[in-house]
Design a protein around this motif. Structure first.
Motif, short mmCIF file in Angstrom:
data_model
loop_
_atom_site.label_atom_id
_atom_site.label_comp_id
_atom_site.label_asym_id
_atom_site.label_seq_id
_atom_site.Cartn_x
_atom_site.Cartn_y
_atom_site.Cartn_z
N PRO A 20 2.00 3.48 -2.64
CA PRO A 20 1.81 4.24 -1.38
C PRO A 20 1.94 3.38 -0.13
N VAL A 21 3.12 2.76 0.03
CA VAL A 21 3.33 1.87 1.17
C VAL A 21 4.62 2.16 1.92
N SER A 22 5.40 3.15 1.52
CA SER A 22 6.65 3.59 2.15
C SER A 22 7.84 2.70 1.83
N LEU A 133 -0.06 5.38 10.41
CA LEU A 133 -0.41 6.72 9.94
C LEU A 133 -0.63 6.74 8.43
N THR A 134 0.22 6.02 7.70
CA THR A 134 0.06 5.94 6.25
C THR A 134 -1.29 5.35 5.89
N GLY A 178 2.31 8.25 -0.92
CA GLY A 178 0.99 8.11 -0.32
C GLY A 178 0.55 9.37 0.40
N SER A 179 1.46 9.99 1.15
CA SER A 179 1.10 11.18 1.90
C SER A 179 0.87 12.39 1.00
N THR A 180 1.72 12.58 0.00
CA THR A 180 1.55 13.74 -0.88
C THR A 180 0.36 13.58 -1.83
N GLY A 260 -4.22 1.16 1.88
CA GLY A 260 -4.48 1.67 3.22
C GLY A 260 -4.67 0.54 4.22
N TRP A 261 -5.45 -0.45 3.85
CA TRP A 261 -5.65 -1.61 4.74
C TRP A 261 -4.36 -2.39 4.92
N TYR A 262 -3.57 -2.49 3.84
CA TYR A 262 -2.29 -3.21 3.93
C TYR A 262 -1.34 -2.55 4.93
N THR A 263 -1.19 -1.23 4.82
CA THR A 263 -0.26 -0.54 5.72
C THR A 263 -0.78 -0.52 7.16
N LEU A 264 -2.09 -0.49 7.33
CA LEU A 264 -2.64 -0.59 8.69
C LEU A 264 -2.28 -1.94 9.31
#
Length: 291
Positions: A20-22, A133-134, A178-180, A260-264
């Motif tokens: 979940p990182v795009s 956003l992710t 990640g979003s779905t 989540g923390w990684y993508t932020l």
């Protein structure tokens, strides 16, 4: 593009398509910092998506086979007048809800050119914002990880919510999985069912993108040699299978917060890079390219 670059992008695509990182966001960053942005980069990203599509068929072959058989059974019941909405099997319910989740994607016919522009431009500011956003979605979903809904109990509104999340994820930097998965968990899906539903829902979306976009990409010109194409395709498929297994374990253990923390963090860095490069003539990009 060299075979080594094709291999590295295949690894990147295979891992990030399902984690979940795009994948689109990471590929956009890779192309930005290696100077491969543009038509060739866009075409190659489509080929890599085809490889990860094969990975989904390999891992979820049994569920996909059941859904295909159920599709034929549904058609038979519709033509013979035996269809009943009250006594549908879990496979039939899942099939119909998947179709419902795909309806929001029709919006892409109106905005696809606009979205594609972010993947091929020479800027990472939008990608940085989308990574943020992710991260927010993943961290929020971690707080709603006790859902009980599955194919037998999900509702139409749940399917629409996941479908809308998939449309939002067409932006580079917003993870489709990640979003779905997050949307499914927020609407009460069981963790494992949220993963399965998410990945199978992605099949027609990726397949449709390949069918509609590959002809245009080839007409625009690419010049990619066959060894490069095969290396990227096969590498993304192999690492895609490994990544699916990993994400199943991640979601089951409620470890989405780490991504989540990684993508932020990545989003914050890319926003900074984008602002600096846009105002100072791309010094950071040129440093990585070696100019």
């Amino acid at each position: 593009m060299s075979v080594l670059e094709a291999f590295l992008q295949g690894v990147l695509q295979g891992l990030t398509e399902f984690l979940p990182v795009s994948s689109s966001g990471h590929l956009s960053l890779f192309q930005y910092f290696t100077g491969n942005s543009g038509d060739t980069g866009f075409l190659f990203s489509i080929l890599l998506h085809a490889g990860t599509l094969i990975a989904v068929f390999i891992v979820f072959r049994r569920t996909i086979a059941d859904l295909i058989l159920e599709a034929f059974s549904l058609l038979r019941d519709l033509f013979t007048g035996r269809f009943s909405a009250k006594n549908m099997s879990p496979s039939r319910r899942m099939l119909l809800f998947l179709l419902l989740s795909l309806l929001p994607l029709t919006v892409m016919f109106l905005i696809k050119d606009w979205v594609e522009g972010f993947s091929t431009d020479n800027d990472v500011t939008v990608e940085g914002f989308c990574f943020l956003l992710t991260g927010v979605m993943l961290l929020t979903a971690c707080k709603h990880d006790h859902g009980r809904k599955n194919a037998s109990s999900m509702k139409a509104k749940d399917a629409v919510a996941v479908g809308v999340a998939q449309v939002v994820a067409t932006m580079p930097g917003i993870s489709r999985s990640g979003s779905t998965i997050s949307a499914g968990m927020l609407w009460g899906f069981e963790r494992e069912y949220a993963v399965t539903y998410s990945f199978i829902l992605g099949i027609p979306a990726v397949l449709g993108a390949i069918i509609f976009e590959v002809p245009d990409a080839f007409r625009e010109g690419s010049g990619l040699p066959l060894p490069v194409i095969l290396t990227g395709f096969l590498t993304s498929a192999v690492f895609g299978v490994l990544a699916i297994k990993l994400v199943q374990w991640v979601v089951k253990g409620n470890k989405l917060k780490y991504f989540g923390w990684y993508t932020l963090a990545l989003g914050a860095v890319m926003l900074t890079v984008g602002v600096i490069d846009n105002f100072a003539g791309h010094p950071i990009q040129q440093f990585f390219i070696g100019k």
